[in-house]
Design a protein around this motif. Structure first.
Motif, mmCIF file in Angstrom:
data_model
loop_
_atom_site.group_PDB
_atom_site.id
_atom_site.type_symbol
_atom_site.label_atom_id
_atom_site.label_comp_id
_atom_site.label_asym_id
_atom_site.label_seq_id
_atom_site.Cartn_x
_atom_site.Cartn_y
_atom_site.Cartn_z
ATOM 1 N N ALA A 1 68.651 35.155 -27.697
ATOM 2 C CA ALA A 1 67.332 34.980 -28.312
ATOM 3 C C ALA A 1 67.406 33.950 -29.441
ATOM 4 O O ALA A 1 66.515 33.104 -29.577
ATOM 5 N N VAL A 2 68.463 34.008 -30.248
ATOM 6 C CA VAL A 2 68.635 33.053 -31.343
ATOM 7 C C VAL A 2 68.787 31.632 -30.798
ATOM 8 O O VAL A 2 68.321 30.674 -31.402
ATOM 9 N N ILE A 3 69.397 31.493 -29.647
ATOM 10 C CA ILE A 3 69.604 30.169 -29.057
ATOM 11 C C ILE A 3 68.350 29.670 -28.349
ATOM 12 O O ILE A 3 67.923 28.524 -28.530
ATOM 13 N N LEU A 4 67.741 30.521 -27.527
ATOM 14 C CA LEU A 4 66.669 30.053 -26.645
ATOM 15 C C LEU A 4 65.284 30.033 -27.283
ATOM 16 O O LEU A 4 64.480 29.155 -26.962
ATOM 17 N N LEU A 5 64.965 30.968 -28.164
ATOM 18 C CA LEU A 5 63.617 30.995 -28.743
ATOM 19 C C LEU A 5 63.305 29.755 -29.595
ATOM 20 O O LEU A 5 62.217 29.190 -29.457
ATOM 21 N N PRO A 6 64.210 29.286 -30.462
ATOM 22 C CA PRO A 6 63.899 28.038 -31.179
ATOM 23 C C PRO A 6 63.759 26.837 -30.240
ATOM 24 O O PRO A 6 62.907 25.979 -30.454
ATOM 25 N N ALA A 7 64.572 26.792 -29.193
ATOM 26 C CA ALA A 7 64.459 25.689 -28.236
ATOM 27 C C ALA A 7 63.096 25.719 -27.539
ATOM 28 O O ALA A 7 62.454 24.677 -27.358
ATOM 29 N N LEU A 8 62.646 26.898 -27.177
ATOM 30 C CA LEU A 8 61.323 27.030 -26.558
ATOM 31 C C LEU A 8 60.224 26.653 -27.547
ATOM 32 O O LEU A 8 59.266 25.973 -27.189
ATOM 33 N N GLY A 9 60.363 27.082 -28.791
ATOM 34 C CA GLY A 9 59.375 26.740 -29.813
ATOM 35 C C GLY A 9 59.273 25.247 -30.053
ATOM 36 O O GLY A 9 58.179 24.694 -30.163
ATOM 37 N N LEU B 1 76.394 49.388 -24.874
ATOM 38 C CA LEU B 1 75.100 49.232 -25.519
ATOM 39 C C LEU B 1 75.170 48.196 -26.641
ATOM 40 O O LEU B 1 74.318 47.311 -26.740
ATOM 41 N N ARG B 2 76.199 48.284 -27.489
ATOM 42 C CA ARG B 2 76.347 47.320 -28.590
ATOM 43 C C ARG B 2 76.525 45.899 -28.066
ATOM 44 O O ARG B 2 75.920 44.954 -28.588
ATOM 45 N N LEU B 3 77.366 45.726 -27.047
ATOM 46 C CA LEU B 3 77.587 44.387 -26.495
ATOM 47 C C LEU B 3 76.325 43.826 -25.840
ATOM 48 O O LEU B 3 76.040 42.626 -25.944
ATOM 49 N N THR B 4 75.569 44.675 -25.168
ATOM 50 C CA THR B 4 74.329 44.226 -24.531
ATOM 51 C C THR B 4 73.318 43.768 -25.587
ATOM 52 O O THR B 4 72.706 42.701 -25.449
ATOM 53 N N VAL B 5 73.162 44.548 -26.638
ATOM 54 C CA VAL B 5 72.216 44.185 -27.707
ATOM 55 C C VAL B 5 72.675 42.916 -28.412
ATOM 56 O O VAL B 5 71.873 42.017 -28.683
ATOM 57 N N LEU B 6 73.966 42.827 -28.708
ATOM 58 C CA LEU B 6 74.499 41.642 -29.374
ATOM 59 C C LEU B 6 74.306 40.389 -28.522
ATOM 60 O O LEU B 6 73.898 39.337 -29.026
ATOM 61 N N ASN B 7 74.560 40.510 -27.242
ATOM 62 C CA ASN B 7 74.390 39.372 -26.339
ATOM 63 C C ASN B 7 72.919 38.966 -26.246
ATOM 64 O O ASN B 7 72.590 37.778 -26.277
ATOM 65 N N ALA B 8 72.033 39.934 -26.134
ATOM 66 C CA ALA B 8 70.599 39.631 -26.055
ATOM 67 C C ALA B 8 70.115 38.952 -27.331
ATOM 68 O O ALA B 8 69.345 37.983 -27.272
ATOM 69 N N LEU B 9 70.565 39.429 -28.474
ATOM 70 C CA LEU B 9 70.168 38.793 -29.739
ATOM 71 C C LEU B 9 70.726 37.381 -29.847
ATOM 72 O O LEU B 9 70.046 36.465 -30.320
ATOM 73 N N GLY B 10 71.947 37.199 -29.396
ATOM 74 C CA GLY B 10 72.539 35.862 -29.420
ATOM 75 C C GLY B 10 71.761 34.872 -28.569
ATOM 76 O O GLY B 10 71.480 33.746 -28.989
#
Length: 71
Positions: A46-54, A35-44
């Motif tokens: 998101a930090v990479i892809l959301l600014p690029a999309l914006g 669970l921790r690794l899945t959440v950490l990976n998803a947040l990572g």
């Protein structure tokens, strides 16, 4: 060629990310660690892809706005 390569690359990236998560959840690691690794990976990602999309959407809006000013 560039327009056709981008969707393929994005699809491959998403397939690898999902495949990694599936492999993690099928492993014999403890539930809390999964669970921790899945959440950490998803947040990572998101930090990479959301600014690029914006930035992509911002650039598209500014290019469109520049065309309407010239008309």
């Amino acid at each position: 060629m560039r327009r056709t390569l981008a969707p393929i690359a994005i699809g491959a990236l998403l397939a690898l990310i999902v495949g990694g998560h599936v492999a993690l959840w099928l492993s014999d690691a403890p539930f809390g660690a999964k669970l921790r690794l899945t959440v950490l990976n998803a947040l990572g990602w998101a930090v990479i892809l959301l600014p690029a999309l914006g930035v992509s959407l911002w650039l598209k809006a500014h290019k469109h706005q520049g065309r309407s000013r010239r008309d």
